[in-house]
Design a protein around this motif. Structure first.
Motif, PDB file in Angstrom:
ATOM      1  N   PHE A   1      24.197  38.577  54.596  1.00  3.92           N
ATOM      2  CA  PHE A   1      24.321  37.853  53.247  1.00  3.92           C
ATOM      3  C   PHE A   1      22.898  37.295  52.427  1.00  3.92           C
ATOM      4  CE2 PHE A   1      28.092  36.806  55.509  1.00  3.92           C
ATOM      5  CZ  PHE A   1      29.277  36.465  54.771  1.00  3.92           C
ATOM      6  N   THR A   2      22.063  38.154  52.640  1.00  8.80           N
ATOM      7  CA  THR A   2      20.705  37.727  52.048  1.00  8.80           C
ATOM      8  C   THR A   2      20.970  38.109  50.308  1.00  8.80           C
ATOM      9  OG1 THR A   2      19.358  38.802  53.750  1.00  8.80           O
ATOM     10  CG2 THR A   2      18.382  38.431  51.629  1.00  8.80           C
ATOM     11  N   TYR A   3      21.659  39.040  50.120  1.00  5.95           N
ATOM     12  CA  TYR A   3      22.011  38.951  48.655  1.00  5.95           C
ATOM     13  C   TYR A   3      23.289  39.017  48.171  1.00  5.95           C
ATOM     14  CZ  TYR A   3      16.984  40.949  48.606  1.00  5.95           C
ATOM     15  OH  TYR A   3      15.858  41.119  48.880  1.00  5.95           O
ATOM     16  N   TYR A   4      24.002  37.971  48.572  1.00  2.00           N
ATOM     17  CA  TYR A   4      25.416  37.632  48.504  1.00  2.00           C
ATOM     18  C   TYR A   4      25.741  37.385  47.185  1.00  2.00           C
ATOM     19  CZ  TYR A   4      29.996  35.575  48.973  1.00  2.00           C
ATOM     20  OH  TYR A   4      31.208  35.158  48.729  1.00  2.00           O
ATOM     21  N   PRO A   5      26.583  38.274  46.403  1.00  2.00           N
ATOM     22  CA  PRO A   5      26.706  37.563  44.858  1.00  2.00           C
ATOM     23  C   PRO A   5      27.842  36.744  44.960  1.00  2.00           C
ATOM     24  CG  PRO A   5      27.653  39.843  45.298  1.00  2.00           C
ATOM     25  CD  PRO A   5      27.122  39.345  46.494  1.00  2.00           C
ATOM     26  N   ALA A   6      27.650  35.363  45.331  1.00  2.00           N
ATOM     27  CA  ALA A   6      28.496  34.486  45.222  1.00  2.00           C
ATOM     28  C   ALA A   6      29.557  34.516  43.990  1.00  2.00           C
ATOM     29  CB  ALA A   6      28.080  33.169  45.992  1.00  2.00           C
ATOM     30  N   LYS A   7      28.846  34.474  42.873  1.00  2.00           N
ATOM     31  CA  LYS A   7      29.617  33.902  41.705  1.00  2.00           C
ATOM     32  C   LYS A   7      30.457  35.112  41.205  1.00  2.00           C
ATOM     33  CE  LYS A   7      26.070  31.021  39.810  1.00  2.00           C
ATOM     34  NZ  LYS A   7      25.098  30.615  39.066  1.00  2.00           N
ATOM     35  N   ARG A   8      30.671  36.097  42.197  1.00  2.00           N
ATOM     36  CA  ARG A   8      31.471  37.287  41.659  1.00  2.00           C
ATOM     37  C   ARG A   8      32.978  37.002  42.218  1.00  2.00           C
ATOM     38  NH1 ARG A   8      28.213  42.935  42.193  1.00  2.00           N
ATOM     39  NH2 ARG A   8      26.387  42.321  40.813  1.00  2.00           N
ATOM     40  N   ILE A   9      34.039  37.542  41.837  1.00  2.00           N
ATOM     41  CA  ILE A   9      35.096  37.620  42.630  1.00  2.00           C
ATOM     42  C   ILE A   9      34.993  38.416  43.772  1.00  2.00           C
ATOM     43  CG2 ILE A   9      37.587  38.447  42.483  1.00  2.00           C
ATOM     44  CD1 ILE A   9      37.498  37.888  39.493  1.00  2.00           C
ATOM     45  N   GLN A  10      35.579  38.099  44.832  1.00  2.00           N
ATOM     46  CA  GLN A  10      35.303  38.795  46.010  1.00  2.00           C
ATOM     47  C   GLN A  10      36.741  39.629  46.385  1.00  2.00           C
ATOM     48  OE1 GLN A  10      32.223  38.957  47.488  1.00  2.00           O
ATOM     49  NE2 GLN A  10      31.752  37.531  45.948  1.00  2.00           N
ATOM     50  N   LEU A  11      36.750  40.883  46.363  1.00  2.00           N
ATOM     51  CA  LEU A  11      37.928  41.597  46.755  1.00  2.00           C
ATOM     52  C   LEU A  11      37.972  42.071  47.914  1.00  2.00           C
ATOM     53  CD1 LEU A  11      40.581  42.800  45.581  1.00  2.00           C
ATOM     54  CD2 LEU A  11      39.183  44.820  44.650  1.00  2.00           C
ATOM     55  N   LEU A  12      38.803  41.698  48.893  1.00  2.00           N
ATOM     56  CA  LEU A  12      39.119  42.086  50.284  1.00  2.00           C
ATOM     57  C   LEU A  12      40.193  42.988  50.434  1.00  2.00           C
ATOM     58  CD1 LEU A  12      38.607  38.910  52.179  1.00  2.00           C
ATOM     59  CD2 LEU A  12      36.789  40.562  51.951  1.00  2.00           C
ATOM     60  N   GLY A  13      39.878  44.399  50.958  1.00  2.00           N
ATOM     61  CA  GLY A  13      40.796  45.326  51.113  1.00  2.00           C
ATOM     62  C   GLY A  13      40.793  45.872  52.697  1.00  2.00           C
ATOM     63  N   LYS A  14      41.699  46.744  52.900  1.00  2.00           N
ATOM     64  CA  LYS A  14      41.960  47.210  54.232  1.00  2.00           C
ATOM     65  C   LYS A  14      40.823  47.465  55.171  1.00  2.00           C
ATOM     66  CE  LYS A  14      44.904  50.413  56.856  1.00  2.00           C
ATOM     67  NZ  LYS A  14      45.846  51.594  56.775  1.00  2.00           N
ATOM     68  N   THR A  15      39.771  48.199  54.322  1.00  2.00           N
ATOM     69  CA  THR A  15      38.464  48.355  54.998  1.00  2.00           C
ATOM     70  C   THR A  15      37.715  47.035  55.750  1.00  2.00           C
ATOM     71  OG1 THR A  15      37.807  50.399  53.579  1.00  2.00           O
ATOM     72  CG2 THR A  15      36.168  49.527  54.836  1.00  2.00           C
ATOM     73  N   GLU A  16      37.576  46.201  54.813  1.00  2.00           N
ATOM     74  CA  GLU A  16      36.975  44.782  55.020  1.00  2.00           C
ATOM     75  C   GLU A  16      37.618  44.094  56.174  1.00  2.00           C
ATOM     76  OE1 GLU A  16      35.530  46.404  51.126  1.00  2.00           O
ATOM     77  OE2 GLU A  16      37.691  45.731  51.879  1.00  2.00           O
ATOM     78  N   LEU A  17      38.702  43.904  56.035  1.00  2.00           N
ATOM     79  CA  LEU A  17      39.614  43.120  57.086  1.00  2.00           C
ATOM     80  C   LEU A  17      39.781  43.792  58.253  1.00  2.00           C
ATOM     81  CD1 LEU A  17      42.254  41.727  54.562  1.00  2.00           C
ATOM     82  CD2 LEU A  17      40.044  40.525  55.565  1.00  2.00           C
ATOM     83  N   SER A  18      39.652  45.219  58.526  1.00  2.00           N
ATOM     84  CA  SER A  18      39.803  45.952  59.453  1.00  2.00           C
ATOM     85  C   SER A  18      38.605  45.960  60.443  1.00  2.00           C
ATOM     86  CB  SER A  18      40.160  47.594  59.345  1.00  2.00           C
ATOM     87  OG  SER A  18      41.563  47.784  58.770  1.00  2.00           O
TER      88      SER A  18
ATOM     89  N   ALA B   1      36.881  33.036  43.019  1.00  2.00           N
ATOM     90  CA  ALA B   1      38.346  33.440  43.750  1.00  2.00           C
ATOM     91  C   ALA B   1      38.076  34.573  44.553  1.00  2.00           C
ATOM     92  CB  ALA B   1      39.234  33.798  42.553  1.00  2.00           C
ATOM     93  N   ILE B   2      38.812  34.726  45.465  1.00  2.00           N
ATOM     94  CA  ILE B   2      39.038  35.970  46.700  1.00  2.00           C
ATOM     95  C   ILE B   2      40.292  36.377  46.653  1.00  2.00           C
ATOM     96  CG2 ILE B   2      38.792  35.981  48.951  1.00  2.00           C
ATOM     97  CD1 ILE B   2      36.882  34.090  49.508  1.00  2.00           C
ATOM     98  N   ILE B   3      40.321  37.552  46.497  1.00  2.00           N
ATOM     99  CA  ILE B   3      41.681  38.457  46.447  1.00  2.00           C
ATOM    100  C   ILE B   3      41.756  39.327  47.569  1.00  2.00           C
ATOM    101  CG2 ILE B   3      42.949  39.876  44.957  1.00  2.00           C
ATOM    102  CD1 ILE B   3      41.402  38.934  42.488  1.00  2.00           C
ATOM    103  N   ILE B   4      42.863  39.282  48.172  1.00  2.00           N
ATOM    104  CA  ILE B   4      43.126  40.287  49.151  1.00  2.00           C
ATOM    105  C   ILE B   4      44.190  41.246  48.713  1.00  2.00           C
ATOM    106  CG2 ILE B   4      44.207  40.377  51.406  1.00  2.00           C
ATOM    107  CD1 ILE B   4      43.455  37.618  52.094  1.00  2.00           C
ATOM    108  N   SER B   5      43.926  42.404  48.736  1.00  2.00           N
ATOM    109  CA  SER B   5      44.992  43.485  48.299  1.00  2.00           C
ATOM    110  C   SER B   5      45.840  44.097  49.271  1.00  2.00           C
ATOM    111  CB  SER B   5      44.062  44.738  47.835  1.00  2.00           C
ATOM    112  OG  SER B   5      43.263  45.339  49.065  1.00  2.00           O
ATOM    113  N   ARG B   6      46.665  44.877  48.798  1.00  2.00           N
ATOM    114  CA  ARG B   6      47.787  45.577  49.693  1.00  2.00           C
ATOM    115  C   ARG B   6      48.711  44.551  50.450  1.00  2.00           C
ATOM    116  NH1 ARG B   6      46.845  50.865  50.809  1.00  2.00           N
ATOM    117  NH2 ARG B   6      44.827  51.948  49.971  1.00  2.00           N
TER     118      ARG B   6
END
Length: 311
Positions: free
Chosen positions: A45-62, A86-91
């Motif tokens: 989390f050293t360079y975590y871009p917290a101000k962006r929308i976070q998009l979680l897909g199958k790869t991240e959640l697997s 915002a955090i968005i979960i796809s699929r």
């Protein structure tokens, strides 16, 4: 710059709000960049871009599902910050319980989409680049003439709206009258649209406000158009020398973009609609590499050279 929040994303992309709406804070989205927090799922989390929308897909959640319970909780609570819009979960993937709890704790909107991750990322970027683009308003008229977005400017009362009405009658399409909202959506690309209050309306002195779409049909208007040419109307000045060949090319700078500009003098008897129509057609020819003024100048030079050689 217009303010965009997760509420706009919900309406635009038909997203579902997963977490508790009463605990949700709809923070402004300030960047069009989208983050897919793969490294963050691994704990970096050293360079975590917290101000962006976070998009979680199958790869991240697997990958997330293979973590220990303590790591799962840690990752989600570090992912949700007071800056995260915002955090968005796809699929349509089910949201992890730790993510829901962490989002509720700091009020981050947690959204779900049935679209694929790549498709969702592309759509979000396009939408946000358009909405967050630098914007200015200019006094003038924007008309779509033969596919060219022509921005007509000039002092009040010079005849901009009347000319626009004549152009609409000739089959061209009105974008905006009186005030044109201009956004620089990409480098070198300016897009103009009408303020919602005066959309599809024209003000004609002595006649009042008319609705162009109602009078001339849906084909007579456009919601937005890329600006390709600026035409400035000015009252004829007998003391001024106007360009008669078209060799001199002028431009107007809007943001960082130079837009070709033509000055057209106005006086009784001149058919401005026809002149502007021809100017748009000539502009298209120039973009295709056909420049009548340069061709004439070349012919003239050849004639002069031939005359000099005969002497």
């Amino acid at each position: 710059m217009a303010e965009v929040t997760a509420k706009d994303l919900i309406e635009e992309f038909n997203l579902e709000l997963i977490n508790n709406e009463e605990q949700t804070v709809f923070r402004p989205i300030t960047t069009s960049d989208i983050s897919r927090p793969g490294m963050e799922m691994a704990g970096y989390f050293t360079y975590y871009p917290a101000k962006r929308i976070q998009l979680l897909g199958k790869t991240e959640l697997s990958f997330y599902e293979e973590l220990s319970e303590s790591d799962k909780e840690d990752r989600m609570y570090r992912l949700c910050t007071y800056d995260t819009p915002a955090i968005i979960i796809s699929r349509g993937i089910e949201a992890p319980e730790f993510l829901i709890a962490a989002a509720n704790a700091v009020g981050v909107p947690l959204l779900s989409s049935e679209k694929t991750t790549t498709r969702m990322s592309s759509m979000l970027t396009t939408f946000l680049e358009s909405r967050l683009a630098p914007m200015t308003a200019m006094h003038g008229v924007l008309i779509d003439i033969y596919g060219i977005g022509v921005l007509i400017t000039g002092s009040s009362g010079v005849g901009k709206s009347e000319t626009a009405l004549d152009l609409v009658r000739r089959g061209h399409r009105l974008v905006a009258d009186d005030s044109v909202e201009i956004r620089q959506e990409h480098d070198g690309i300016l897009v103009g649209r009408s303020p919602e209050l005066i959309k599809h309306l024209l003000e004609i002195r002595g006649l009042g406000i008319i609705n162009v779409m109602t009078l001339f049909g849906a084909g007579s208007v456009r919601n937005f158009k890329r600006i390709g040419l600026a035409i400035d109307l000015e009252i004829w000045d007998n003391k001024k020398q106007y360009d008669r060949l078209g060799l001199d090319e002028d431009s107007v700078k809007i943001f960082d973009t130079e837009v070709p500009k033509i000055e057209i003098p106005v006086r009784p008897g001149r058919n401005l609609a026809v002149i502007i129509e021809v100017a748009a057609m000539n502009f298209r020819l120039k973009r295709m590499g056909i420049n009548a003024a340069e061709q004439f100048s070349e012919r003239l030079s050849n004639v002069i050279d031939e005359g000099a050689s005969e002497d």
